[in-house]
Design a protein around this motif. Structure first.
Motif, PDB file in Angstrom:
ATOM      1  N   ALA A  20       0.831  -1.208   0.000  1.00 33.80           N
ATOM      2  CA  ALA A  20       0.000   0.000   0.000  1.00 33.80           C
ATOM      3  C   ALA A  20       0.865   1.256   0.000  1.00 33.80           C
ATOM      4  CB  ALA A  20      -0.938  -0.002   1.203  1.00 33.80           C
ATOM      5  N   ALA A  21       1.953   1.248   0.752  1.00 28.85           N
ATOM      6  CA  ALA A  21       2.864   2.398   0.778  1.00 28.85           C
ATOM      7  C   ALA A  21       3.524   2.586  -0.587  1.00 28.85           C
ATOM      8  CB  ALA A  21       3.916   2.224   1.865  1.00 28.85           C
ATOM      9  N   HIS A  22       3.921   1.496  -1.209  1.00 26.12           N
ATOM     10  CA  HIS A  22       4.534   1.583  -2.544  1.00 26.12           C
ATOM     11  C   HIS A  22       3.524   2.100  -3.563  1.00 26.12           C
ATOM     12  CE1 HIS A  22       7.941  -1.530  -1.638  1.00 26.12           C
ATOM     13  NE2 HIS A  22       8.164  -0.348  -1.098  1.00 26.12           N
ATOM     14  N   ALA A  23       2.280   1.640  -3.484  1.00 30.53           N
ATOM     15  CA  ALA A  23       1.237   2.110  -4.403  1.00 30.53           C
ATOM     16  C   ALA A  23       1.010   3.609  -4.226  1.00 30.53           C
ATOM     17  CB  ALA A  23      -0.058   1.337  -4.171  1.00 30.53           C
ATOM     18  N   ALA A  24       0.964   4.072  -2.982  1.00 27.88           N
ATOM     19  CA  ALA A  24       0.754   5.499  -2.711  1.00 27.88           C
ATOM     20  C   ALA A  24       1.913   6.336  -3.244  1.00 27.88           C
ATOM     21  CB  ALA A  24       0.558   5.727  -1.218  1.00 27.88           C
ATOM     22  N   GLU A  25       3.127   5.850  -3.067  1.00 32.42           N
ATOM     23  CA  GLU A  25       4.296   6.601  -3.544  1.00 32.42           C
ATOM     24  C   GLU A  25       4.347   6.618  -5.070  1.00 32.42           C
ATOM     25  OE1 GLU A  25       7.828   8.912  -3.420  1.00 32.42           O
ATOM     26  OE2 GLU A  25       6.109   8.640  -2.075  1.00 32.42           O
ATOM     27  N   ALA A  26       4.019   5.491  -5.705  1.00 29.24           N
ATOM     28  CA  ALA A  26       3.977   5.452  -7.171  1.00 29.24           C
ATOM     29  C   ALA A  26       2.926   6.429  -7.686  1.00 29.24           C
ATOM     30  CB  ALA A  26       3.685   4.036  -7.654  1.00 29.24           C
ATOM     31  N   LYS A  27       1.761   6.460  -7.054  1.00 33.41           N
ATOM     32  CA  LYS A  27       0.695   7.389  -7.440  1.00 33.41           C
ATOM     33  C   LYS A  27       1.179   8.829  -7.315  1.00 33.41           C
ATOM     34  CE  LYS A  27      -3.969   8.834  -6.013  1.00 33.41           C
ATOM     35  NZ  LYS A  27      -4.714   8.741  -7.259  1.00 33.41           N
ATOM     36  N   ARG A  28       1.796   9.158  -6.195  1.00 37.85           N
ATOM     37  CA  ARG A  28       2.281  10.521  -5.966  1.00 37.85           C
ATOM     38  C   ARG A  28       3.278  10.924  -7.044  1.00 37.85           C
ATOM     39  NH1 ARG A  28       6.397  13.293  -4.240  1.00 37.85           N
ATOM     40  NH2 ARG A  28       7.730  11.500  -3.830  1.00 37.85           N
ATOM     41  N   SER A  42      -3.451  14.311 -19.380  1.00 36.72           N
ATOM     42  CA  SER A  42      -4.035  13.888 -18.108  1.00 36.72           C
ATOM     43  C   SER A  42      -3.384  12.584 -17.676  1.00 36.72           C
ATOM     44  CB  SER A  42      -5.549  13.709 -18.225  1.00 36.72           C
ATOM     45  OG  SER A  42      -5.864  12.615 -19.064  1.00 36.72           O
ATOM     46  N   LEU A  43      -3.409  12.342 -16.377  1.00 32.15           N
ATOM     47  CA  LEU A  43      -2.826  11.120 -15.837  1.00 32.15           C
ATOM     48  C   LEU A  43      -3.451  10.862 -14.476  1.00 32.15           C
ATOM     49  CD1 LEU A  43       0.857  10.027 -15.839  1.00 32.15           C
ATOM     50  CD2 LEU A  43      -0.472   9.924 -13.741  1.00 32.15           C
ATOM     51  N   THR A  44      -3.978   9.663 -14.301  1.00 33.13           N
ATOM     52  CA  THR A  44      -4.489   9.249 -13.000  1.00 33.13           C
ATOM     53  C   THR A  44      -3.944   7.867 -12.680  1.00 33.13           C
ATOM     54  OG1 THR A  44      -6.491   8.311 -13.963  1.00 33.13           O
ATOM     55  CG2 THR A  44      -6.647  10.570 -13.157  1.00 33.13           C
ATOM     56  N   VAL A  45      -3.784   7.616 -11.399  1.00 31.47           N
ATOM     57  CA  VAL A  45      -3.344   6.317 -10.918  1.00 31.47           C
ATOM     58  C   VAL A  45      -4.371   5.843  -9.900  1.00 31.47           C
ATOM     59  CG1 VAL A  45      -1.542   5.045  -9.694  1.00 31.47           C
ATOM     60  CG2 VAL A  45      -0.913   6.862 -11.296  1.00 31.47           C
ATOM     61  N   SER A  46      -4.832   4.609 -10.058  1.00 29.54           N
ATOM     62  CA  SER A  46      -5.812   4.029  -9.146  1.00 29.54           C
ATOM     63  C   SER A  46      -5.313   2.679  -8.653  1.00 29.54           C
ATOM     64  CB  SER A  46      -7.156   3.833  -9.853  1.00 29.54           C
ATOM     65  OG  SER A  46      -7.641   5.074 -10.330  1.00 29.54           O
ATOM     66  N   SER A  47      -5.736   2.331  -7.445  1.00 27.53           N
ATOM     67  CA  SER A  47      -5.370   1.038  -6.860  1.00 27.53           C
ATOM     68  C   SER A  47      -6.492   0.030  -7.056  1.00 27.53           C
ATOM     69  CB  SER A  47      -5.094   1.196  -5.360  1.00 27.53           C
ATOM     70  OG  SER A  47      -3.937   1.960  -5.153  1.00 27.53           O
ATOM     71  N   ASN A  48      -6.115  -1.218  -7.135  1.00 31.61           N
ATOM     72  CA  ASN A  48      -7.070  -2.309  -7.265  1.00 31.61           C
ATOM     73  C   ASN A  48      -8.008  -2.341  -6.058  1.00 31.61           C
ATOM     74  OD1 ASN A  48      -8.111  -4.807  -8.348  1.00 31.61           O
ATOM     75  ND2 ASN A  48      -7.008  -5.827  -6.703  1.00 31.61           N
ATOM     76  N   ALA A  49      -9.290  -2.597  -6.299  1.00 36.12           N
ATOM     77  CA  ALA A  49     -10.290  -2.593  -5.230  1.00 36.12           C
ATOM     78  C   ALA A  49     -10.825  -3.987  -4.896  1.00 36.12           C
ATOM     79  CB  ALA A  49     -11.452  -1.681  -5.619  1.00 36.12           C
ATOM     80  N   ASN A  55      -5.646  -9.798  -9.406  1.00 34.15           N
ATOM     81  CA  ASN A  55      -5.555  -8.618 -10.259  1.00 34.15           C
ATOM     82  C   ASN A  55      -4.221  -7.905 -10.066  1.00 34.15           C
ATOM     83  OD1 ASN A  55      -8.148  -9.031 -11.172  1.00 34.15           O
ATOM     84  ND2 ASN A  55      -9.074  -7.516  -9.824  1.00 34.15           N
ATOM     85  N   TYR A  56      -3.912  -7.033 -10.991  1.00 29.93           N
ATOM     86  CA  TYR A  56      -2.774  -6.141 -10.815  1.00 29.93           C
ATOM     87  C   TYR A  56      -3.097  -5.157  -9.695  1.00 29.93           C
ATOM     88  CZ  TYR A  56      -0.181  -7.770 -14.892  1.00 29.93           C
ATOM     89  OH  TYR A  56       0.565  -8.517 -15.760  1.00 29.93           O
ATOM     90  N   ASP A  57      -2.060  -4.559  -9.119  1.00 29.37           N
ATOM     91  CA  ASP A  57      -2.243  -3.692  -7.940  1.00 29.37           C
ATOM     92  C   ASP A  57      -2.612  -2.255  -8.279  1.00 29.37           C
ATOM     93  OD1 ASP A  57      -1.617  -5.560  -5.765  1.00 29.37           O
ATOM     94  OD2 ASP A  57       0.379  -5.601  -6.677  1.00 29.37           O
TER      95      ASP A  57
END
Length: 100
Positions: A20-28, A42-49, A55-57
């Motif tokens: 989760a920390a890695h996903a947040a840092e990649a998003k940032r 435009s660019l958005t990053v979303s995490s798997n729900a 699934n991919y993360d």
């Protein structure tokens, strides 16, 4: 014709909190490229729900005015720096570029 660049990343960390920390840092870092890289509209990053482990993360969804802008993005120093970081936290990557 505009190009939608979609990339999926499977993160390598086994621990949920680290992943989760890695996903947040990649998003940032990835979303920080907007306004820095010319042609990145435009660019958005979303995490798997759901279906974790199957699934991919995270998913990157970005739009460029044309293939030339996407190609320039790939080699832009700010993108290369972010891609290098993601290379240290991911175990798999899948991507597709579609005309929109």
């Amino acid at each position: 014709m505009a190009i939608r660049h979609i990339v999926l990343f499977q993160l390598a960390a086994a621990d949920d909190s680290v992943r989760a920390a890695h996903a947040a840092e990649a998003k940032r870092r990835l979303e920080g490229l907007v306004g820095v890289v010319p042609g990145l509209e435009s660019l958005t990053v979303s995490s798997n729900a759901a279906f974790h482990g199957t699934n991919y993360d995270i998913v990157l969804d970005s739009v460029f005015p044309d293939v030339a802008a996407l190609e320039a993005y790939q080699v832009h120093p700010a993108h290369v720096e972010v891609a290098d970081y993601i290379g240290t936290i991911r175990s798999a990557r899948a991507g597709i570029d579609i005309e929109i």
